[in-house]
Write an enzyme that holds these catalytic residues in place. Sequence first.
Site, PDB file in Angstrom:
ATOM      1  N   ASP A 292       0.870  -1.169   0.000  1.00 47.81           N
ATOM      2  CA  ASP A 292       0.000   0.000   0.000  1.00 47.81           C
ATOM      3  C   ASP A 292       0.912   1.225   0.000  1.00 47.81           C
ATOM      4  O   ASP A 292       2.143   1.116   0.089  1.00 47.81           O
ATOM      5  CB  ASP A 292      -0.977  -0.026   1.185  1.00 47.81           C
ATOM      6  CG  ASP A 292      -2.212   0.838   0.905  1.00 47.81           C
ATOM      7  OD1 ASP A 292      -2.164   1.679  -0.022  1.00 47.81           O
ATOM      8  OD2 ASP A 292      -3.229   0.692   1.604  1.00 47.81           O
TER       9      ASP A 292
HETATM   10  C1  NOJ Z   1      -4.109   3.861   0.146  1.00 50.46           C
HETATM   11  C2  NOJ Z   1      -5.273   2.923   0.282  1.00 50.46           C
HETATM   12  O1  NOJ Z   1      -5.205   2.231   1.505  1.00 50.46           O
HETATM   13  C3  NOJ Z   1      -5.367   1.918  -0.842  1.00 50.46           C
HETATM   14  O2  NOJ Z   1      -6.533   1.169  -0.691  1.00 50.46           O
HETATM   15  C4  NOJ Z   1      -5.300   2.616  -2.150  1.00 50.46           C
HETATM   16  O3  NOJ Z   1      -5.480   1.694  -3.200  1.00 50.46           O
HETATM   17  C5  NOJ Z   1      -3.971   3.333  -2.251  1.00 50.46           C
HETATM   18  N1  NOJ Z   1      -3.904   4.337  -1.209  1.00 50.46           N
HETATM   19  C6  NOJ Z   1      -3.748   3.973  -3.611  1.00 50.46           C
HETATM   20  O4  NOJ Z   1      -4.562   5.038  -3.799  1.00 50.46           O
END
Ligand code: NOJ
Length: 757
Positions: A292
């Site tokens: 993430d």
């Molecule tokens: C953080 C989020 O937790 C995740 O779900 C998301 O896909 C990413 N950012 C990218 O935007």
Amino acid sequence: MKLLILGFVAILFIGCQQDPSLSNKTEESNIDQQVEELLAEMTLEEKIGQLNQYSGFMDFTGPQPNKGRTAKKLEHIKNGKVGAMLNVHGVDNVRAVQKMAVKESRLGIPLLFGFDVVHGYKTISPIPIAEAASWDLEAMRRSAEIAAEEASASGINWTFAPMVDISRDARWGRVMEGAGEDPYLGSQIAKARVKGFQGEDLSKTNTIAATAKHFAAYGFAEAGREYNTVDIGTSTLYNVVLPPFKAAVDADVKSIMNAFNVLNGIPATGDKFLLRDILKDKWNFDGFVVSDWDSVGEMVAHGFAEDGREAAKQAAIAGSDMDMESYHFVEELQSLVEDGEVDEELINDAARRILRVKYELGLFEDPYKYCSEEREKETLYNPKFRADVLDIAKKSIVLLKNQNDILPVKTSGQNIAVIGALADDKTSPLGSWRIGADDESAISVLEGIEKYDQNKYTYSKGADVVTGETQFTRELKVNTTDKSGFNDAISIAKSADVVIMVLGEHGLQSGEARSRTRLDLPGVQQELLEEVYEVNQNIVLVLQNGRPLALPWADEHIPGIVEAWQLGTESGNAIAEVLFGDYNPSGKLPMTFPRHVGQVPIYYNKKSTGRPELPSPGEVFWSHYTDEQNSSLYPFGFGLSYTSFSFKHLIIENNHSDDGTVSVSVEVSNTGKRKGKTTVQLYLQDEFASVTRPVKELKVFEQVELDPGESREIKFQLRDKDLGFYNNSGEFVVEKGSFKVYVGEDSHADLSGEFQL
Ligand code: NOJ
């Protein structure tokens, strides 16, 4: 050039095959061969490049720790040091960035373009928890398919969805993005969504690679506070958290995203047990794991890795394949390999997984396959999608209360007061993950109901829910003081036949980093509701929210309550059809609604305590609260209809020792006056087991639509996969003993029977 030729040869070869399964195998082995040939040509630096993902030039889905790095990012793309981008979308942008990689890097390896296409790209479907309330797997598959069709027309080839995190905590803002609290329903939905995004053939231009996220247990953040620690036992991990991920892997999901949280002391991004032992070894997952946003770097803040270098090492060894936005893979992995701290084979394995997906998408044959201006123009907001998103929006609505048949509202001759800022809002219903869609692109409730033009409508906002900035990355200010609109609202309510109040949360009050300690109506809305009720009790409360709310006062006083979540582009039309009876509501809650936030985590598939029942009136030493009931306000699986259903003749045939099945049949009848649909839910309790089992677990369901007076027999077959569970060593076991079966319309189902294994 060489790569393009290889791709072309592959097409010719595949074209000659007859047997489709043979052709799939051939295709796979062709891809494997192409990947190996390419890997053999790549330097270590280029392989590590494939493991690096940068956000585009608007860092709008995460904090911005690396401002001013744009020039470096561009240079890295040209040098083959980037494998994927996120947040670059639109044909022009994608083409320009893809061109840098393809034309300027040594090997011209195309980039993946990821984006959070969570419940639509331009045409927006209901938020995922709302869709889950439909229990309609085909409608959810279709919703993801539409999202893929639009996003792929805008250059995107990879989505960071579905989020398959189970959660029992409505304080956690991201429950809006999941399928609720139940691992079985969640697994079915995970499969449907993966299939919707990826289709049958990933190489088509209108399908995109999906991501099951966040691996694992992100939905169990302590106290519902975003990014918080998770400590759960193995029984919950294996039986509740992991099944939807396994279902996504079985549906051939192409990537898995790490979770931000620490799980039992180990950050998920650096957790070898999760990523290698379970995901890659036990489940044979052959796609790739993406971190993430900076979750590699965050292992330092977690107190697990001393610095970025150590974090990169731990993440790579654990099995994270691609690093989103932390820079540590691209900056540290090369020297870690050269110093013998990370085995080059791990880098090869990660690069291999990523390249394979690129081949499967067909990017080597045509890196610009998602970059047709013409297709983009004709696909985005194409009216042909609207009927399907309206369909899923209607199916997502849950009727929570309908005293004295206040609903449906008459379609003519009524003087209707509409109250609440959300009634007139064309942005909030798009929900929190609608970063591709345009503000004001939803049909508001007012617009929807005014189409029923034989009634007279007056509108008053009453009070704002939030004030000021509504930008995606900023905190919203809740209106806790301004009640200047109350008088106006009260005065239109006084003379109305019916009052429709649209209250709840703004679309950006749930979602990532939107945890709450309260589950009430934010700001002054509860006061508004109570003051309007003083002058007119004929109220239909339409709720818009991204999480279960605790509204005991409304449940006690307000005759009509409709859970309408955030329903996307067609929101107002869907709500109007339900309010005026053109659609008979059929939604069922995918998550328990508590009476009070203090009951959270509250969920139907709980374990029994040693003292579950009040022994005798006035006794104190049993499992309870002294100031609130144990029970929920609305249970999991609950939802009313404008008709009613009855369940009888439960018959259980236990043929387990002969053919491994237990058959359960039940007769369902429509006992009301309208045609309607319900969801027949079967729950099981394994009464005594070597690891205690929940008091009820959903095992199977089926939707049935019946005319008034019509009855139908519904038959289910239970097999070992439904009868067993994971023990604390992660082994799936089916244990002999007695089982209880419950069938009904929600998790309070009380038509029951028993069988022995
Ligand atoms: C953080 C989020 O937790 C995740 O779900 C998301 O896909 C990413 N950012 C990218 O935007």
